[in-house]
Design a protein around this motif. Structure first.
Motif, PDB file in Angstrom:
ATOM      1  N   GLY A  41     -36.988 -23.674   2.456  1.00 33.67           N
ATOM      2  CA  GLY A  41     -37.286 -22.573   3.371  1.00 33.67           C
ATOM      3  C   GLY A  41     -37.996 -21.404   2.699  1.00 33.67           C
ATOM      4  N   GLY A  42     -38.070 -21.411   1.375  1.00 32.73           N
ATOM      5  CA  GLY A  42     -38.806 -20.355   0.678  1.00 32.73           C
ATOM      6  C   GLY A  42     -37.932 -19.375  -0.084  1.00 32.73           C
ATOM      7  N   SER A 202     -32.637 -24.188   6.501  1.00 35.99           N
ATOM      8  CA  SER A 202     -34.037 -24.006   6.076  1.00 35.99           C
ATOM      9  C   SER A 202     -34.764 -23.043   7.003  1.00 35.99           C
ATOM     10  CB  SER A 202     -34.790 -25.342   6.090  1.00 35.99           C
ATOM     11  OG  SER A 202     -34.578 -26.021   4.883  1.00 35.99           O
ATOM     12  N   ARG A 203     -34.456 -23.127   8.300  1.00 40.31           N
ATOM     13  CA  ARG A 203     -35.108 -22.202   9.253  1.00 40.31           C
ATOM     14  C   ARG A 203     -34.666 -20.759   8.979  1.00 40.31           C
ATOM     15  NH1 ARG A 203     -34.591 -26.474  12.926  1.00 40.31           N
ATOM     16  NH2 ARG A 203     -32.571 -25.746  13.684  1.00 40.31           N
ATOM     17  N   ALA A 206     -36.449 -19.595   5.944  1.00 38.75           N
ATOM     18  CA  ALA A 206     -37.871 -19.310   6.178  1.00 38.75           C
ATOM     19  C   ALA A 206     -38.052 -17.947   6.861  1.00 38.75           C
ATOM     20  CB  ALA A 206     -38.494 -20.422   7.022  1.00 38.75           C
TER      21      ALA A 206
END
Ligand code: 3PG
Length: 213
Positions: A41-42, A202-203, A206
């Motif tokens: 997700g960063g 992950s969302r 992000a």
């Protein structure tokens, strides 16, 4: 490791993403999946709190995940520092500091993000060489207004506010010149970790990674 060098390294950790997830891990078996979800997700920099029996094993598992930069949080004692280092943590975080804790981090070459809650604490840490510090508990201590006020007399210190930071208020912290990044647990809710909702995590990661700063 000198405190100056430690702060250089923790500044680099903070530069990786606007948010460092603060993780309380009950099951080391799912730690690598959690790390992969957050990294995907960063959010590469991860803080695993030493608050559960699974924490050290989780750090070992997560340290193997490609792209992850795994630190240990809730370091309270010299033994915590040694155990974190041995498990493969590449940075340490503490809610406050003691001389013995800082001595241990420096002796064990563990770059430390020590916590400050008052200007005197920030000044002590700065005098010792720590120019990157955790501001804890951020919301409980007055939040953005307090950090902004500290920025006038103590502009040399940059902070990672943690405690009560969320997607809703993170951007107001990140907009301050003396904020390097924020820490928060909201990107890995316990229920989502328990159910293995890695896509959902992950969302959330992000969304957090996209915060402006
Ligand atoms: C902690 O040490 O638990 C952190 O401060 C996380 O706080 P949060 O759950 O409010 O993000």
């Amino acid at each position: 490791m000198t405190p100056d060098h430690a702060s250089e390294l923790t500044a680099r950790v903070c530069a990786l993403a606007p948010v460092i997830p603060v993780l309380v891990i009950d099951e080391a078996g799912s730690a690598a999946d959690l790390a992969r979800a957050l990294v995907a997700g960063g959010l590469p920099a991860l803080e695993v709190t030493l608050r559960t029996p699974a924490a050290l094993e989780a750090i070992r598992e997560m340290a193997r995940v490609e792209g992850g930069v795994v630190g240990a949080g809730t370091l309270l004692t010299e033994k915590d520092v040694e155990a974190a280092k041995e498990a493969g943590a590449t940075f340490g975080v503490s809610p406050g500091f003691t001389r013995r804790l800082l001595d241990a981090a420096e002796a064990n070459d563990l770059p430390m993000l020590p916590g400050a809650a008052t200007p005197s604490e920030a000044m002590y840490l700065l005098q010792r060489g720590y120019s990157v510090q955790k501001f804890f508990p951020a919301e409980g201590n007055g939040g953005v207004a307090v950090l902004k006020a500290w920025g006038a007399p103590i502009p040399q210190v940059r902070f990672c506010p943690t405690g009560g930071v969320s997607l809703q208020n993170a951007a107001t912290y990140l907009a301050l010149p003396n904020v390097a990044c924020v820490g928060g647990s909201w990107v890995a809710p316990a229920a989502m970790v328990r159910s293995g909702d890695w896509a959902g995590i992950s969302r959330l990661a992000a969304e957090a990674a996209a915060l402006p700063r």
